[in-house]
Design an enzyme around this catalytic site. Sequence first.
Site, PDB file in Angstrom:
ATOM      1  N   SER A  42      65.172  -0.219 -10.634  1.00 16.88           N
ATOM      2  CA  SER A  42      63.886  -0.910 -10.710  1.00 16.88           C
ATOM      3  C   SER A  42      63.521  -1.656  -9.430  1.00 16.88           C
ATOM      4  CB  SER A  42      63.879  -1.892 -11.886  1.00 16.88           C
ATOM      5  OG  SER A  42      64.757  -2.979 -11.639  1.00 16.88           O
ATOM      6  N   LYS A  97      64.424  -9.342 -10.176  1.00 15.67           N
ATOM      7  CA  LYS A  97      63.079  -8.891  -9.808  1.00 15.67           C
ATOM      8  C   LYS A  97      62.583  -9.741  -8.645  1.00 15.67           C
ATOM      9  CE  LYS A  97      62.880  -6.172 -13.489  1.00 15.67           C
ATOM     10  NZ  LYS A  97      63.006  -4.702 -13.363  1.00 15.67           N
TER      11      LYS A  97
END
Length: 214
Positions: A42, A97
């Site tokens: 990701s 993230k």
Amino acid sequence: MVSRKQKKSLIREYVEAIAIAILLALFIRTFIVQAFKIPSGSMLPTLKIGDHLLVNKFSYGLRLPFTGALLVPWNKPERGDVIVFKFPKDRSVDYIKRVVGVAGDTVTIKDKHVFINGEAVADPHAHFTSPAIMSANAGPRDNFGPVTVPKDSVFVMGDNRDNSYDGRFWGFVDQRDILGKAFILYWSWDLEQPLFSVDRMTSVRWSRIGDLIH
């Protein structure tokens, strides 16, 4: 010849040394740095599957040992920071993230482009694997918002925008759940290769070791 008293003294020294080492390790892990590894793509291309990194747990404040609760905050996450945090939908899981919006920001995504407070922003870390644009009705991947980031929260996204389960799908991250800021890679290899195999050993990405995370 070593006496019984000397043996007890030696054993005590070893026990004390081990206890101090354990306490020091716990202190470092709780307050200063903690190691994490990347299990998914990701954050590609910034972080690859099999990257091992260190997180500065001292970046945003002082935390309570064992619980990780934030005791004394002193810095706030900034846009562009790569952070590790407890996943809001399952706090037993850690996610990594990039911070895209901070408290008070209004975040909008139009055809994959990020707008903060109505203005398009530079997004140099964004990576796309699909040229197709999904409508808002089809999902929040390419068209999202506007949403305003609540107080003491951040909005995060993965760099691999077309393949990241992030704030577009589940909302915001409370700053109290942020474990720290990722800052350096200390190891990297291909996790798809069998452990203890020649292929795993030859897959070490030497050029990535020591890279700072931006």
